[in-house]
Design an enzyme around this catalytic site. Sequence first.
Site, PDB file in Angstrom:
ATOM      1  N   ASP A   1      -5.011  24.850  -4.342  1.00  0.00           N
ATOM      2  CA  ASP A   1      -5.435  23.934  -5.391  1.00  0.00           C
ATOM      3  C   ASP A   1      -4.876  24.491  -6.696  1.00  0.00           C
ATOM      4  O   ASP A   1      -5.344  25.502  -7.211  1.00  0.00           O
ATOM      5  CB  ASP A   1      -6.966  23.852  -5.433  1.00  0.00           C
ATOM      6  CG  ASP A   1      -7.477  22.854  -6.469  1.00  0.00           C
ATOM      7  OD1 ASP A   1      -6.707  22.493  -7.388  1.00  0.00           O
ATOM      8  OD2 ASP A   1      -8.648  22.453  -6.386  1.00  0.00           O
TER       9      ASP A   1
ATOM     10  N   ARG B   1       0.820  -1.212   0.000  1.00  0.00           N
ATOM     11  CA  ARG B   1       0.000   0.000   0.000  1.00  0.00           C
ATOM     12  C   ARG B   1       0.854   1.262   0.000  1.00  0.00           C
ATOM     13  O   ARG B   1       0.410   2.324  -0.438  1.00  0.00           O
ATOM     14  CB  ARG B   1      -0.941  -0.016   1.204  1.00  0.00           C
ATOM     15  CG  ARG B   1      -1.849   1.198   1.298  1.00  0.00           C
ATOM     16  CD  ARG B   1      -3.009   0.977   2.267  1.00  0.00           C
ATOM     17  NE  ARG B   1      -2.588   0.504   3.563  1.00  0.00           N
ATOM     18  CZ  ARG B   1      -2.066   1.276   4.519  1.00  0.00           C
ATOM     19  NH1 ARG B   1      -1.866   2.571   4.294  1.00  0.00           N
ATOM     20  NH2 ARG B   1      -1.733   0.769   5.694  1.00  0.00           N
TER      21      ARG B   1
ATOM     22  N   LYS C   1      -7.194  15.555 -13.877  1.00  0.00           N
ATOM     23  CA  LYS C   1      -7.415  16.522 -14.948  1.00  0.00           C
ATOM     24  C   LYS C   1      -6.289  16.454 -15.985  1.00  0.00           C
ATOM     25  O   LYS C   1      -6.248  15.549 -16.799  1.00  0.00           O
ATOM     26  CB  LYS C   1      -7.558  17.925 -14.353  1.00  0.00           C
ATOM     27  CG  LYS C   1      -8.583  18.044 -13.230  1.00  0.00           C
ATOM     28  CD  LYS C   1     -10.000  17.758 -13.671  1.00  0.00           C
ATOM     29  CE  LYS C   1     -11.049  18.254 -12.698  1.00  0.00           C
ATOM     30  NZ  LYS C   1     -11.102  17.546 -11.411  1.00  0.00           N
TER      31      LYS C   1
ATOM     32  N   TYR D   1     -13.364  24.971  -5.123  1.00  0.00           N
ATOM     33  CA  TYR D   1     -14.005  23.793  -5.730  1.00  0.00           C
ATOM     34  C   TYR D   1     -15.121  23.294  -4.796  1.00  0.00           C
ATOM     35  O   TYR D   1     -14.896  23.078  -3.604  1.00  0.00           O
ATOM     36  CB  TYR D   1     -12.910  22.752  -5.915  1.00  0.00           C
ATOM     37  CG  TYR D   1     -13.259  21.391  -6.423  1.00  0.00           C
ATOM     38  CD1 TYR D   1     -13.944  21.208  -7.623  1.00  0.00           C
ATOM     39  CD2 TYR D   1     -12.828  20.256  -5.721  1.00  0.00           C
ATOM     40  CE1 TYR D   1     -14.213  19.924  -8.096  1.00  0.00           C
ATOM     41  CE2 TYR D   1     -13.085  18.979  -6.195  1.00  0.00           C
ATOM     42  CZ  TYR D   1     -13.784  18.823  -7.376  1.00  0.00           C
ATOM     43  OH  TYR D   1     -14.038  17.559  -7.837  1.00  0.00           O
TER      44      TYR D   1
END
Length: 386
Positions: A176, A50, A201, A103
Amino acid sequence: MTEETRLIHSGLAETPLARTVGPPIQRGSTVLLPNAAALYDDAAHLTYGRQGLAAQSALMTALGDLEHAEAVTLYPSGLAALTGAMLAVLKAGDEVLVVDTIYKPTRRFCDAVLVRYGVKVRYYAPSLGPADLIALCGPATRLIVLESPGSLSFEMQDVPGIAAAAQARNILTLIDNTWAAGLLFKPLDHGVDISIQALTKYVGGHSDVFMGSVAVRDRALVQAMDDGVLHIGWAVSPDDAYQMLRGLRTLATRMARHDQSARRIAAWLAERPEVAQMRHPALPGCPGHDIWRRDYSGACGLFAFTLKPAPATATAAFLNALKVFGLGFSWGGFESLAIDCGPQLRCREDGGAGDGALIRLHIGLEDPDDLIADLTAALDAWRSLA
């Protein structure tokens, strides 16, 4: 050994592996350690899958180079990166100041989760300069959250000024930076403490994989992000990490095309009689252009414009007439997209963008002439009902 046992232990990968242009995709949860002492020696050995294997490690290294960072941590989505970074540095009794244009899912997390755990959240106008913003801070203010440009209405913030003022007060800053994709603006170089991207994105670039990243320089923040990922259990798959690394290889080439086409289409829209205001930071005369010109090396394919006041049916007609542009959320892929921002703007203190509909476009990699023809037909449909 019996054949049953041999089937389990035979056919192991060659060591070392053949060298390819991309990292190997290691699908594994268990990591085999060399000896008993290594089982609990987390400082010297990777002990569990992980934590990330070859593909994840290569992606983190490449993103660190892109962001000019000391370390990068990966998360299963951009939202997870934003929420994970905030959880890593905030505690009960702290206050966070969040730009009002943030956002929407980040705002939802602040309002529904942070406040439930005793973190006070206040929103501030994106137009506030460093001095006015710092004047809002109190003794409990731990973090200032920025988004520049705002991902719906594209207000630009004085990021270097705010970061310097916050640092003087020992307040962390987080941005961001998805619009710039870590390529067009380097927040850490401008004094920001935590730079976040939704890799979903532009880094991914093909609208088919989710991921987020957090980049930091300060060693204490490196440890805080590592601890946060460890304690909550976030992980990204090797296949997704490989796809992100593949997208990163062509990021600069794709961004140049997005930018070139978007500026051309924005300039064309600015001359249309149906358009009341353009919101593209790289377009002269648009709000925030001076800050963009000072701090950014380019632009992406995402911008917005406000139509002149008209009934809601006209806005729907505009969107429904589009054939090349898809109607859908997200952005950064090869395809062009359009949305009406109105429903998302209603949560903002400033009430949105005025009387006309605010339309956000993502300009993809199609021929801009075809996109202009599509927008022409959509504006004709809007005008028929305006």
